[in-house]
Design an enzyme around this catalytic site. Structure first.
Site, PDB file in Angstrom:
ATOM      1  N   ASP A   1       0.837  -1.208   0.000  1.00  0.00           N
ATOM      2  CA  ASP A   1       0.000   0.000   0.000  1.00  0.00           C
ATOM      3  C   ASP A   1       0.873   1.260   0.000  1.00  0.00           C
ATOM      4  O   ASP A   1       2.106   1.182  -0.016  1.00  0.00           O
ATOM      5  CB  ASP A   1      -1.013  -0.023   1.165  1.00  0.00           C
ATOM      6  CG  ASP A   1      -0.373   0.023   2.541  1.00  0.00           C
ATOM      7  OD1 ASP A   1       0.798   0.444   2.664  1.00  0.00           O
ATOM      8  OD2 ASP A   1      -1.050  -0.353   3.523  1.00  0.00           O
TER       9      ASP A   1
ATOM     10  N   GLU B   1       3.643   1.448   2.264  1.00  0.00           N
ATOM     11  CA  GLU B   1       4.643   0.399   2.050  1.00  0.00           C
ATOM     12  C   GLU B   1       4.435  -0.782   2.992  1.00  0.00           C
ATOM     13  O   GLU B   1       5.375  -1.355   3.518  1.00  0.00           O
ATOM     14  CB  GLU B   1       6.056   0.974   2.219  1.00  0.00           C
ATOM     15  CG  GLU B   1       6.112   2.429   1.823  1.00  0.00           C
ATOM     16  CD  GLU B   1       7.248   2.816   0.928  1.00  0.00           C
ATOM     17  OE1 GLU B   1       8.266   3.193   1.458  1.00  0.00           O
ATOM     18  OE2 GLU B   1       7.109   2.719  -0.301  1.00  0.00           O
TER      19      GLU B   1
ATOM     20  N   GLU C   1       7.938  14.833   8.407  1.00  0.00           N
ATOM     21  CA  GLU C   1       6.935  13.889   7.903  1.00  0.00           C
ATOM     22  C   GLU C   1       5.768  13.790   8.886  1.00  0.00           C
ATOM     23  O   GLU C   1       4.604  13.818   8.500  1.00  0.00           O
ATOM     24  CB  GLU C   1       7.615  12.526   7.747  1.00  0.00           C
ATOM     25  CG  GLU C   1       6.728  11.395   7.293  1.00  0.00           C
ATOM     26  CD  GLU C   1       7.501  10.091   7.248  1.00  0.00           C
ATOM     27  OE1 GLU C   1       7.973   9.635   8.317  1.00  0.00           O
ATOM     28  OE2 GLU C   1       7.651   9.523   6.152  1.00  0.00           O
TER      29      GLU C   1
HETATM   30  C1  BGC Z   1       5.818   6.396   3.363  1.00  0.00           C
HETATM   31  C2  BGC Z   1       5.575   6.498   1.878  1.00  0.00           C
HETATM   32  C3  BGC Z   1       6.467   7.566   1.271  1.00  0.00           C
HETATM   33  C4  BGC Z   1       7.914   7.362   1.675  1.00  0.00           C
HETATM   34  C5  BGC Z   1       8.811   8.508   1.221  1.00  0.00           C
HETATM   35  C6  BGC Z   1       7.289   6.197   3.622  1.00  0.00           C
HETATM   36  O1  BGC Z   1       7.512   6.139   5.011  1.00  0.00           O
HETATM   37  O2  BGC Z   1       5.091   5.325   3.912  1.00  0.00           O
HETATM   38  O3  BGC Z   1       4.240   6.835   1.629  1.00  0.00           O
HETATM   39  O4  BGC Z   1       6.335   7.517  -0.123  1.00  0.00           O
HETATM   40  O5  BGC Z   1       8.009   7.280   3.068  1.00  0.00           O
HETATM   41  O6  BGC Z   1       8.323   9.728   1.660  1.00  0.00           O
END
Ligand code: BGC
Length: 381
Positions: free
Chosen positions: A160, A163, A334
């Site tokens: 998903d 990930e 994030e």
């Molecule tokens: C997230 C992804 C994202 C990636 C890079 C991961 O921890 O689950 O959705 O694309 O980080 O930002």
């Protein structure tokens, strides 16, 4: 601090000369370019008028897909001889900034279909905004390869957008596939994309039909769907509950309209279960990554949905909350960890991979998209 200007600056500073956007410049595992993050970042750049940056990204995707297009030929052949045992022929979810597959990291699954839909959607938005039809003709081959890839791969279980959960199909990912295919179909209908000879619209209709029949339980969209298997049809994974990424089914992919009862019920479930009152938005209830904090990009996503629904007060409140999460240099992380869902899980991740990724370009991008959406919604009044 002018977070709008600062966000643009951070994104531009972290765009590789070849066009790729690094997910996060200092975080060890995010030194790659993801199609998912990158496409939203390019869209944000388009929304703020930085079209050259967006175009450079689309050209990078084009070169990358062209390099690996032979895998789609292989995948199509394998699919003809039955369900895929090994997924060697899939296109990767992330690449080095030079556009090469990364081979060192096997811990993370690379099979995630959503980014391939998102790039088609973002490219179509770019063409609509800029009228750059020439770019579209130049990128026609990789657009066609992507449409073929999505049609071949969307029924296969894959990771998903967080990930995780490779055993299922995911309504968010399917929505991205739908949105990308519909974007190509619509460009075709306006005569802007004569080079697409594939029935992208009817592929999209199949995906929507699948979501409608298999991904709704008691009036709401679920997070995962069991794939069809021998003697068993696909069906919703009832206990998978709600995930904030399901906002994508309405905005931007428009599988259902923003006011469709199924969207209203799903958004209400997100608000109830995953939006901390006065704060940000969590990914999903069982999240343990860095203790499961509030994600800035999802907070902006809910705001984007509100702005499109003319709920400006709610959208502005979320925008202000995101701004409050910046560090002194104006970097957005994030996620923030003051109110984690699983506090004990926070430190083990710090020990393993260091502090939360900051700046995360996707957080800055979604902030900019929300910012622009609020402006647009104000202009409509
Ligand atoms: C997230 C992804 C994202 C990636 C890079 C991961 O921890 O689950 O959705 O694309 O980080 O930002």
């Amino acid at each position: 601090m002018d977070y709008y200007r600062r966000s643009i600056e951070i994104i531009l500073q972290n765009q590789h000369p070849g066009g790729a956007y690094v997910a996060s410049p200092h975080y060890p595992n995010y030194q790659f370019c993801w199609l998912r993050d990158g496409s939203f970042i390019a869209h944000a750049m388009d929304r703020v008028g930085e079209h050259q940056s967006a175009e450079a990204f689309f050209r990078w995707v084009d070169r990358t897909i062209t390099r690996y297009a032979y895998k789609v030929d292989e995948l199509e052949k394998q699919m003809k001889s039955g369900p895929l045992a090994a997924t060697k022929s899939i296109l990767h979810t992330r690449y080095t900034l030079e556009g090469e597959e990364e081979s060192s990291d096997s811990a993370w699954g690379n099979f995630q279909i959503d980014g391939y839909g998102t790039w088609l959607w973002a490219l179509a938005e770019h063409v609509k905004q800029t009228g750059n039809d020439r770019l579209l003709s130049e990128l026609a081959d990789s657009v066609n390869v992507t449409v073929r890839y999505l049609e071949a791969a969307w029924r296969l279980p894959n990771y998903d957008c967080w990930e995780e959960h490779p055993g299922y199909l995911h309504p968010y990912s399917l929505a991205a596939v739908y949105g990308g295919l519909m974007a190509v179909e619509q460009l075709g209908a306006t005569g802007k994309f004569a080079a697409c000879r594939l029935p992208a619209g009817s592929y999209a209709a199949e995906v929507k039909d699948f979501i409608t029949r298999m991904a709704i339980y008691r009036g709401k969209i679920v997070k995962h769907v069991w794939p069809a298997a021998a003697g068993r049809t696909a069906r919703p994974v009832i206990q998978s509950g709600v995930d904030s990424s399901l906002l994508g089914l309405a905005v931007p992919y428009q599988v259902f309209s923003r006011n469709d009862p199924v969207i209203l019920a799903t958004v209400a479930a997100i608000e109830k279960a995953l939006h901390r009152s006065g704060g940000g938005v969590y990914r999903y209830k069982g999240d343990v990554y860095y203790g499961g904090g509030e994600w800035l990009l999802l907070t902006a996503w809910l705001g984007w949905y509100y702005a499109q629904n003319s709920e400006e007060a709610g959208a502005s409140e979320l925008l202000a909350w995101i701004e409050g999460c910046a560090d002194e240099a104006g970097n957005f992380p994030e996620q923030v960890s003051e109110h984690p869902l699983a506090p004990k899980e926070f430190q083990p991740w710090v020990n393993r991979w260091g502090p939360v990724a900051t700046p995360l370009l996707w957080s800055h991008a979604m902030y900019l998209i929300l910012h622009e959406s609020l402006k647009e919604s104000g202009r409509k009044k």
